[in-house]
Write a protein that holds these residues in place. Structure first.
Motif, PDB file in Angstrom:
ATOM      1  N   THR A  70       0.833  -1.196   0.000  1.00  0.00           N
ATOM      2  CA  THR A  70       0.000   0.000   0.000  1.00  0.00           C
ATOM      3  C   THR A  70       0.874   1.255   0.000  1.00  0.00           C
ATOM      4  N   LEU A  71       0.234   2.378  -0.283  1.00  0.00           N
ATOM      5  CA  LEU A  71       0.960   3.651  -0.247  1.00  0.00           C
ATOM      6  C   LEU A  71       1.483   3.927   1.157  1.00  0.00           C
ATOM      7  N   ASN A  72       0.725   3.557   2.175  1.00  0.00           N
ATOM      8  CA  ASN A  72       1.184   3.722   3.557  1.00  0.00           C
ATOM      9  C   ASN A  72       2.459   2.925   3.814  1.00  0.00           C
ATOM     10  N   GLN A  73       2.501   1.686   3.332  1.00  0.00           N
ATOM     11  CA  GLN A  73       3.687   0.845   3.526  1.00  0.00           C
ATOM     12  C   GLN A  73       4.881   1.416   2.761  1.00  0.00           C
ATOM     13  N   LYS A  98       0.186  10.760   9.036  1.00  0.00           N
ATOM     14  CA  LYS A  98      -0.766  10.035   9.880  1.00  0.00           C
ATOM     15  C   LYS A  98      -2.102  10.762   9.962  1.00  0.00           C
ATOM     16  N   SER A  99      -2.068  12.083  10.045  1.00  0.00           N
ATOM     17  CA  SER A  99      -3.300  12.848  10.211  1.00  0.00           C
ATOM     18  C   SER A  99      -4.058  13.054   8.897  1.00  0.00           C
ATOM     19  N   CYS A 100      -3.356  13.019   7.763  1.00  0.00           N
ATOM     20  CA  CYS A 100      -3.996  13.368   6.486  1.00  0.00           C
ATOM     21  C   CYS A 100      -4.115  12.212   5.485  1.00  0.00           C
ATOM     22  N   VAL A 101      -3.134  11.318   5.458  1.00  0.00           N
ATOM     23  CA  VAL A 101      -3.083  10.314   4.387  1.00  0.00           C
ATOM     24  C   VAL A 101      -3.388   8.901   4.876  1.00  0.00           C
ATOM     25  N   GLU A 102      -2.901   8.564   6.066  1.00  0.00           N
ATOM     26  CA  GLU A 102      -2.900   7.174   6.524  1.00  0.00           C
ATOM     27  C   GLU A 102      -4.272   6.488   6.429  1.00  0.00           C
ATOM     28  N   LYS A 103      -5.337   7.180   6.825  1.00  0.00           N
ATOM     29  CA  LYS A 103      -6.660   6.564   6.838  1.00  0.00           C
ATOM     30  C   LYS A 103      -7.464   6.866   5.576  1.00  0.00           C
ATOM     31  N   MET A 120      -5.357  13.059  -7.585  1.00  0.00           N
ATOM     32  CA  MET A 120      -5.975  14.371  -7.807  1.00  0.00           C
ATOM     33  C   MET A 120      -7.246  14.516  -6.970  1.00  0.00           C
ATOM     34  N   GLY A 121      -8.025  13.437  -6.894  1.00  0.00           N
ATOM     35  CA  GLY A 121      -9.232  13.469  -6.081  1.00  0.00           C
ATOM     36  C   GLY A 121      -8.922  13.668  -4.608  1.00  0.00           C
ATOM     37  N   PHE A 122      -7.847  13.040  -4.138  1.00  0.00           N
ATOM     38  CA  PHE A 122      -7.434  13.209  -2.739  1.00  0.00           C
ATOM     39  C   PHE A 122      -7.052  14.663  -2.468  1.00  0.00           C
ATOM     40  N   TYR A 123      -6.314  15.291  -3.375  1.00  0.00           N
ATOM     41  CA  TYR A 123      -5.916  16.689  -3.192  1.00  0.00           C
ATOM     42  C   TYR A 123      -7.154  17.599  -3.168  1.00  0.00           C
ATOM     43  N   GLN A 124      -8.106  17.334  -4.056  1.00  0.00           N
ATOM     44  CA  GLN A 124      -9.325  18.143  -4.079  1.00  0.00           C
ATOM     45  C   GLN A 124     -10.106  17.982  -2.775  1.00  0.00           C
ATOM     46  N   ASP A 125     -10.148  16.762  -2.252  1.00  0.00           N
ATOM     47  CA  ASP A 125     -10.826  16.532  -0.966  1.00  0.00           C
ATOM     48  C   ASP A 125     -10.134  17.304   0.161  1.00  0.00           C
ATOM     49  N   CYS A 126      -8.805  17.379   0.111  1.00  0.00           N
ATOM     50  CA  CYS A 126      -8.054  18.134   1.118  1.00  0.00           C
ATOM     51  C   CYS A 126      -8.428  19.611   1.075  1.00  0.00           C
ATOM     52  N   ILE A 127      -8.521  20.158  -0.145  1.00  0.00           N
ATOM     53  CA  ILE A 127      -8.884  21.571  -0.305  1.00  0.00           C
ATOM     54  C   ILE A 127     -10.299  21.810   0.211  1.00  0.00           C
ATOM     55  N   LYS A 128     -11.227  20.901  -0.131  1.00  0.00           N
ATOM     56  CA  LYS A 128     -12.623  21.050   0.296  1.00  0.00           C
ATOM     57  C   LYS A 128     -12.758  20.979   1.815  1.00  0.00           C
ATOM     58  N   SER A 129     -11.853  20.236   2.460  1.00  0.00           N
ATOM     59  CA  SER A 129     -11.916  20.110   3.923  1.00  0.00           C
ATOM     60  C   SER A 129     -11.283  21.301   4.638  1.00  0.00           C
ATOM     61  N   GLY A 130     -10.744  22.265   3.854  1.00  0.00           N
ATOM     62  CA  GLY A 130     -10.205  23.491   4.449  1.00  0.00           C
ATOM     63  C   GLY A 130      -8.694  23.567   4.518  1.00  0.00           C
ATOM     64  N   ASN A 134      -0.541  25.221   0.521  1.00  0.00           N
ATOM     65  CA  ASN A 134       0.818  24.894   0.970  1.00  0.00           C
ATOM     66  C   ASN A 134       0.845  23.552   1.701  1.00  0.00           C
ATOM     67  N   THR A 135      -0.210  23.258   2.462  1.00  0.00           N
ATOM     68  CA  THR A 135      -0.298  21.965   3.146  1.00  0.00           C
ATOM     69  C   THR A 135      -0.429  20.844   2.127  1.00  0.00           C
ATOM     70  N   VAL A 136      -1.298  21.053   1.122  1.00  0.00           N
ATOM     71  CA  VAL A 136      -1.481  20.037   0.076  1.00  0.00           C
ATOM     72  C   VAL A 136      -0.192  19.854  -0.707  1.00  0.00           C
ATOM     73  N   ARG A 137       0.535  20.954  -0.933  1.00  0.00           N
ATOM     74  CA  ARG A 137       1.801  20.848  -1.656  1.00  0.00           C
ATOM     75  C   ARG A 137       2.803  19.988  -0.890  1.00  0.00           C
ATOM     76  N   LEU A 138       2.850  20.158   0.435  1.00  0.00           N
ATOM     77  CA  LEU A 138       3.758  19.342   1.242  1.00  0.00           C
ATOM     78  C   LEU A 138       3.345  17.876   1.185  1.00  0.00           C
ATOM     79  N   LEU A 139       2.034  17.600   1.274  1.00  0.00           N
ATOM     80  CA  LEU A 139       1.550  16.229   1.152  1.00  0.00           C
ATOM     81  C   LEU A 139       1.920  15.652  -0.215  1.00  0.00           C
ATOM     82  N   HIS A 140       1.786  16.492  -1.246  1.00  0.00           N
ATOM     83  CA  HIS A 140       2.152  16.049  -2.607  1.00  0.00           C
ATOM     84  C   HIS A 140       3.633  15.694  -2.677  1.00  0.00           C
TER      85      HIS A 140
END
Length: 394
Positions: A70-73, A98-103, A120-130, A134-140
């Motif tokens: 998995t991506l987590n592994q 752990k707080s944004c991607v793991e689950k 791309m869908g995950f990034y859009q969900d992050c934006i929609k959640s507020g 810059n946070t999404v860029r770090l996750l990317h």
């Protein structure tokens, strides 16, 4: 000669192809790691399509066994291999994951099944959640670098995160520097205010040195050479919770380029003199010792240095107080990062060459500096056109 095997519909099954009693099909082969692997499909046509992809992967050395992680592994492996990271940085990355991607759905998904559209869908969900861009860029960056490791290691054919950030729009208030009028207005307001006049030296130093917030709050008087008029940047102050509650820590700059010596402008020099005079008049002194560092320049009434959230808090209060009294010339977003960006933009607009500016900013990559250097405004464009007009006049 052995009779050809056939499925329930009378079609000849090729080597390694089998039909189950429930009507589903599967294919058995040996992967690049020498292990038995299986492909399952609802019908024979789909099975043979998947079989072709597996044979292509096999020919190119793509290891299907590793692609099942998995991506987590994968992220965990990636972090274990990043032995050049400071522990504080590694801990920060792990907490964010752990707080944004793991689950999330992509965190639990096999890397072989990950597609660009999922990320791309995950990034859009992050934006929609507020979450901020810059946070999404770090996750990317974390997701992209993990999948790049998988692609380079032949776990997957290509990196599905490539280009996934292109559709994420820039935050409206991101990195917008203050104009010359803004700077003049906020400085005049603070100087005339009984509440905010104490922050004038901080504002002057922040804009005049382009220091990061942690570099500013971490300054000690031993870093300040008033005789040579230089500032030595060799550490930064951070306020984090690393499992023992929030407290101050001293950290080295993230890169070697962050270690630098900055000459003072006259305004910055006078600001440091003002700080000393203020402290003498009010009896304020630095009483804190953090990881061996003491005698901090910017301190609260209690004698402790400012945390970065405290800095942004008083800057927000200054902006709100100013805007309440000046509805016709309201200030934009004001933060420690905006002051740093404003100082950089001012130096660029004054004609400072990009390599000098890169050194002042402490950027290891000149491309980062150029993004700021090239930030333009009508006033700067007009000034440059007038200069060129005079230089090119016939």
């Amino acid at each position: 000669m052995a009779e050809n095997r056939k499925d329930s519909k009378g079609r000849v099954l090729r080597t390694g192809e089998y039909e189950r009693t429930d009507g589903r099909y599967y294919y058995v082969y040996t992967d690049a790691a020498g292990k038995r692997a299986y492909i399952y499909a609802k019908d024979l046509k789909e099975l043979r399509k998947l079989k072709q992809e597996a044979e292509r992967d096999l020919a190119d050395g793509i290891c299907s066994a590793n692609s099942k992680m998995t991506l987590n592994q994968l992220f965990k492996i990636h972090m274990e291999l990043k032995n050049d990271l400071k522990q504080s940085t590694a801990d920060n990355y792990s907490r964010m994951w752990k707080s944004c991607v793991e689950k999330s759905a992509i965190g639990r998904k096999k890397i072989s099944d990950l597609k660009k559209v999922h990320i791309m869908g995950f990034y859009q969900d992050c934006i929609k959640s507020g979450k901020k861009r810059n946070t999404v860029r770090l996750l990317h960056n974390l997701i992209f670098s993990s999948l790049e490791l998988a692609a380079d290691s032949d776990f997957i054919r290509k990196n599905p995160a490539k280009g996934a950030m292109l559709q994420i729009k820039r935050d409206a208030a991101e990195k917008v520097p203050l104009t010359e009028d803004d700077i003049r207005n906020v400085m005049d307001f603070c100087m005339q205010s009984r509440t905010y006049s104490v922050y004038v030296p901080f504002l002057t130093v922040a804009v005049g040195t382009c220091l990061r917030c942690g570099e500013l709050t971490g300054l000690t008087w031993s870093d300040i050479d008033m005789k040579r008029r230089t500032i030595s940047i060799n550490h930064q102050l951070i306020y984090k919770n690393y499992g023992e509650g929030c407290r101050f820590y001293i950290s080295e700059p993230k890169t070697e380029a962050g270690k630098r010596i900055i000459p003072m402008t006259e305004a910055v020099y006078q600001a440091f003199i003002s700080i000393k005079e203020q402290n003498m008049m009010t009896g304020k002194r630095s009483s804190a010792e953090i990881d061996g560092y003491r005698d901090f320049v910017f301190v609260t009434k209690s004698g402790w240095p400012f945390a970065d959230n405290a800095v942004n808090s008083f800057l927000r209060n200054i902006r709100n107080a100013y805007n309440k009294e000046h509805q016709d010339s309201m200030l934009p977003h004001l933060s420690a990062h905006i002051l740093r960006h404003t100082g950089c933009t001012r130096f660029a607009a004054s004609g400072m060459d990009v390599k000098t500016l890169q050194n002042i900013m402490g950027h290891s990559d000149a491309g980062v500096t150029m993004n700021v250097y090239n930030h333009s405004s009508f006033e700067r464009t007009e000034k440059e056109m007038r200069r060129l007009d005079n230089a090119m006049n016939f």
